[in-house]
Motif scaffolding. Sequence first.
Motif, PDB file in Angstrom:
ATOM      1  N   GLY A 371       0.785  -1.650   0.216  1.00 44.54           N
ATOM      2  CA  GLY A 371      -0.210   0.248   0.096  1.00 44.54           C
ATOM      3  C   GLY A 371       1.086   1.267   0.136  1.00 44.54           C
ATOM      4  O   GLY A 371       0.751   1.645  -0.975  1.00 44.54           O
ATOM      5  N   LEU A 372       2.374   0.893   0.274  1.00 47.93           N
ATOM      6  CA  LEU A 372       3.005   2.447   0.445  1.00 47.93           C
ATOM      7  C   LEU A 372       3.402   2.413  -0.698  1.00 47.93           C
ATOM      8  O   LEU A 372       3.289   4.033  -1.309  1.00 47.93           O
ATOM      9  CB  LEU A 372       3.856   1.918   2.024  1.00 47.93           C
ATOM     10  N   ILE A 373       3.825   1.348  -1.373  1.00 47.24           N
ATOM     11  CA  ILE A 373       4.129   1.668  -2.288  1.00 47.24           C
ATOM     12  C   ILE A 373       3.291   2.589  -3.656  1.00 47.24           C
ATOM     13  O   ILE A 373       3.800   3.344  -4.136  1.00 47.24           O
ATOM     14  CB  ILE A 373       5.320   0.614  -2.977  1.00 47.24           C
ATOM     15  N   HIS A 374       2.227   1.633  -3.523  1.00 46.89           N
ATOM     16  CA  HIS A 374       1.369   2.411  -4.780  1.00 46.89           C
ATOM     17  C   HIS A 374       0.754   3.752  -4.324  1.00 46.89           C
ATOM     18  O   HIS A 374       0.962   4.323  -5.452  1.00 46.89           O
ATOM     19  CB  HIS A 374       0.045   1.243  -4.283  1.00 46.89           C
ATOM     20  N   THR A 375       1.194   4.172  -2.833  1.00 47.98           N
ATOM     21  CA  THR A 375       0.839   5.420  -2.407  1.00 47.98           C
ATOM     22  C   THR A 375       1.444   6.363  -3.255  1.00 47.98           C
ATOM     23  O   THR A 375       1.181   7.611  -3.721  1.00 47.98           O
ATOM     24  CB  THR A 375      -0.022   5.721  -1.208  1.00 47.98           C
ATOM     25  N   LEU A 376       2.718   5.836  -2.904  1.00 48.49           N
ATOM     26  CA  LEU A 376       4.128   7.020  -3.423  1.00 48.49           C
ATOM     27  C   LEU A 376       4.041   7.605  -4.844  1.00 48.49           C
ATOM     28  O   LEU A 376       4.519   8.319  -5.853  1.00 48.49           O
ATOM     29  CB  LEU A 376       5.164   6.859  -2.836  1.00 48.49           C
ATOM     30  N   GLU A 407      11.269   7.074  -1.650  1.00 49.12           N
ATOM     31  CA  GLU A 407      10.859   6.233  -0.148  1.00 49.12           C
ATOM     32  C   GLU A 407      10.241   5.150  -0.556  1.00 49.12           C
ATOM     33  O   GLU A 407      10.360   4.170   0.038  1.00 49.12           O
ATOM     34  CB  GLU A 407      10.190   7.620   0.113  1.00 49.12           C
ATOM     35  N   ALA A 408       9.895   4.757  -1.909  1.00 50.23           N
ATOM     36  CA  ALA A 408       8.797   4.766  -2.112  1.00 50.23           C
ATOM     37  C   ALA A 408      10.068   3.479  -3.005  1.00 50.23           C
ATOM     38  O   ALA A 408       9.324   1.642  -2.610  1.00 50.23           O
ATOM     39  CB  ALA A 408       7.845   4.741  -3.714  1.00 50.23           C
ATOM     40  N   ALA A 463       1.385  -6.934  -7.041  1.00 50.34           N
ATOM     41  CA  ALA A 463       0.248  -5.203  -7.513  1.00 50.34           C
ATOM     42  C   ALA A 463       1.418  -4.400  -7.735  1.00 50.34           C
ATOM     43  O   ALA A 463       1.556  -3.693  -8.309  1.00 50.34           O
ATOM     44  CB  ALA A 463      -0.603  -5.216  -6.948  1.00 50.34           C
ATOM     45  N   ALA A 464       2.381  -4.215  -6.191  1.00 47.81           N
ATOM     46  CA  ALA A 464       2.829  -3.245  -6.041  1.00 47.81           C
ATOM     47  C   ALA A 464       4.070  -3.047  -7.193  1.00 47.81           C
ATOM     48  O   ALA A 464       4.516  -1.959  -7.319  1.00 47.81           O
ATOM     49  CB  ALA A 464       3.063  -3.521  -4.873  1.00 47.81           C
ATOM     50  N   ALA A 770       2.403   7.625   4.203  1.00 49.71           N
ATOM     51  CA  ALA A 770       2.714   7.827   2.547  1.00 49.71           C
ATOM     52  C   ALA A 770       1.288   8.265   1.978  1.00 49.71           C
ATOM     53  O   ALA A 770       1.507   9.525   1.284  1.00 49.71           O
ATOM     54  CB  ALA A 770       2.191   6.021   2.301  1.00 49.71           C
ATOM     55  N   ARG A 771      -0.192   8.330   2.826  1.00 54.14           N
ATOM     56  CA  ARG A 771      -1.447   8.723   1.456  1.00 54.14           C
ATOM     57  C   ARG A 771      -1.208  10.463   2.663  1.00 54.14           C
ATOM     58  O   ARG A 771      -1.470  11.617   1.716  1.00 54.14           O
ATOM     59  CB  ARG A 771      -2.568   7.535   2.562  1.00 54.14           C
TER      60      ARG A 771
END
Length: 878
Positions: A371-376, A407-408, A463-464, A770-771
């Motif tokens: 989720g962190l990777i997706h957001t950034l 960061e991602a 996915a990420a 991240a968001r």
Amino acid sequence: MPKINLALALACLSSIVALASETIPVDESSLVPPAVGFNQLRILTPTVLELTLITTKSSNARPAQWNFVSGNGQLSLPPTNDFVVTVAGQRVSISAIGFKRRVRYAPLSKRDLRIGNYLYLQLSRPINGNQVIEVTNPNSKLWDRRMIFKATADPHRYSPVIHANQVAYTVNFPKLAMVGYFLGSLGELDTSTATNFHLMDAKTSAVVFTGDLKPRRDVGFNESPPPYQRVVEADFTSFNTPGEYHLLVPGYGTSYPFFIDEGGAAAIARTYALGLYHQRCGTSNSLPFTRFVHGACHVAPAHVPTERFTDAAQFISRASEDFAKNPRHVAPRLKDFRTSLYPFVRQGRIDVSGGHHDAGDYSKYTINSAGLIHTLVFAADVLPGVGGLDNLGLPESGDGKSDLLQEAKWEADFLAKMQDDDGGFYFLVYPRNREYENDVLPDRGDSQIVWPKNTAATAAAVAALAQASSSPLFKRQFPEAAALYLTKAQKGWGFLERAIAKYGRDGSYQKLTHYGDDFMHDDEIAWAACELFLATGTNTFHQQLLKSFNPGDDTTRRWGWWRLYESYGRAIRSYAFAAKTGRIPRDKLDDTFLRACETELLAAADDQLQWAQQSAYGTSFPAETKKFRGGGWYFSMDQAFDLAAGSALDQPAQNDPRPRYLAAMLSNLNYEAGCNPVNICYLTGLGWQRQDEIVHHYAMNDRRLLPPDGIPIGNIQSAFMWLENYQDELKALSFPPDDVGDRPERPYPIYDRWSDSFNVQTEFVAVNQARALATAAFLMAQTKIKNQPWRASSGKIEVRPTTTNAPVRYRATLKTDLPALESARIIWEVEGQPPKFGPSFELPRTQRGPLSLEVEAQFPDGRRVFGATNLNAAMMAR
């Protein structure tokens, strides 16, 4: 080392701290919690006084002081003739008395209970400006004669009734502040006499802007009468002269000082970036990037567990024990390593260093990592200007590459290591022999293990990694990593295909924890299909996605109303912007599915907009949650991420919602930055009033009193949690109570339910960070600060004697290359003493022992300078 004893703060609580051109009272609004025995009188309005007393009590005993609440919760206030109020020496009668009580401070590690008690006196006639007011208790039943409640009605006095963004409002952006207050049993403060406000220069007190106050009533609470109906709003959007200001409401006083600055949004973005840096694992935190330093942590290879790891097996068993609540969970329960459908292939020890600590503990969850990777990556690709930010203060800043993508990448490099040889991904990295490393700093952390694989974690990782691999900007800046990620994502998809072919769609899923369990693995698989289609253009992935879910179907929303939740939301975002970001040609997309994604994305933004508009304080607290007075794990800037995503969609010229989205993003930012009923900045390292006790293992074990900067604190909490040193006492002490059941009385208003106490309802995960960072970075990228060069540099602490005569006091000052140091908020923290604001720090020569002195200067645009020295050695050198 343990934290210092907070009782050391008692001596300084009656003083004032000079900061640049203004003075800030060191009382309840300080860097340290008020000590037991602290008392004060505040003039809230010309007719309302607030008397504060901090008390304590032993366990299993009732409070001995100001205990006006009976065992059955009934309030019995003292009579008015117990008080004598004199104004300029003349007695004034009291027309009404009110009371509220809430725990002010209750740390986890040891019992140190501090109870905030507040009496409210409604006067029969108003007080004039600059008159001296004193409240006495002639019969000494309420306090003895040594305790003084006295204040001056200075028109410019600080007022807790006025709520502003304590950091900085951004030039040319909307600027709002609020006025309102809760008086306990007297209900809300009557603000009908607050009709206008003035913006005052903090240095000269000159009035630079005047405006009218307008009602801002809250909508949606399911109680009668509802709270926050007398809040009023100050709008000074049209004033854009940079500087430092107070907001003054005639008769009510002034707010904390704040800046209007081009870098207001950058201050939040850079603080969130610093927080993510503090969460990095597998490396050290060091100067000049922070003063919260530690050595490289968790770099030793983790164990692949076997049956001999009995503690770990027990943890897994507890995590999965409620699997049968889901009728679709037809797979065998994953209760130990033998019952996993997907045995470990690799054995021994493996390198899983890197990534970010997931939350306040040091574990790392694959699903949250994804989720962190997706957001950034999404933010860098989609939100205008965000991918170009290279000045957030990270170690990589200034190297010509996107700070958010770096960061991602730090996270994605870790996630790539979490893949077993069969293509599946381990569920998490965890301590070997216990659940939490709660008594160590990260560089002294435990030996770790990986947990078994499951299909939800694997699909999220697929996915990420696929998303990062197909990001045009990521591919340009990190081509080798992008190629590796795609290979691993495809291998992971092969694992999923074999698992489903062997056990069936439902039978292949085994629950571990609540992460990834809301829709079983359905949403993660849909997201994985989406990202692999966008990365490869392969139609089989596209068809798998199209049959997975309908973006407008409420069965893909949590509880039927929470849109864009978890991996369904990630798939919707990626698909909606796939062509716009150049990941795939527009004619390769399905028109119906694309329109549905765009519609759902805008609907999510509209939800956040409506909730912000319905809140008296502008935070996007969901109406559905208000109905039940729920709360917890709520972060305003995290909520605002959907507004930023909605803003990136093309809009019609007429009725363009983006200006409203911008206003809602900023009202959420303001709430988190201190414009809330309790005047707390819910992001560590910012604001005048700060929380000490947070759910964070580094903060709990560090020698410093203040927690590391950039850690979000839950903005709304519904209740206290059970703690061993207090059990249920904290909840029982609140008046009015948080939970009134079916009783007619009004509960404690939920926005006001703050305490400086350990409460897991306020704990973040790195996805929240991240968001929030993505939202703040989007706002920052709309300003001139986006092009401001900045690479962190160390400050130097200079220690000099102030006089040649004994006893000599030494003064420490900060030296830095950055200009305009006088505009910075400077904090000094020395070992064994409470931290304090000020342009300098003084210590007597008689001080002995190795003392670590640290300084931190935060500029209005979020740039920070850190310095550290051994104070004793520095004094000896003089």
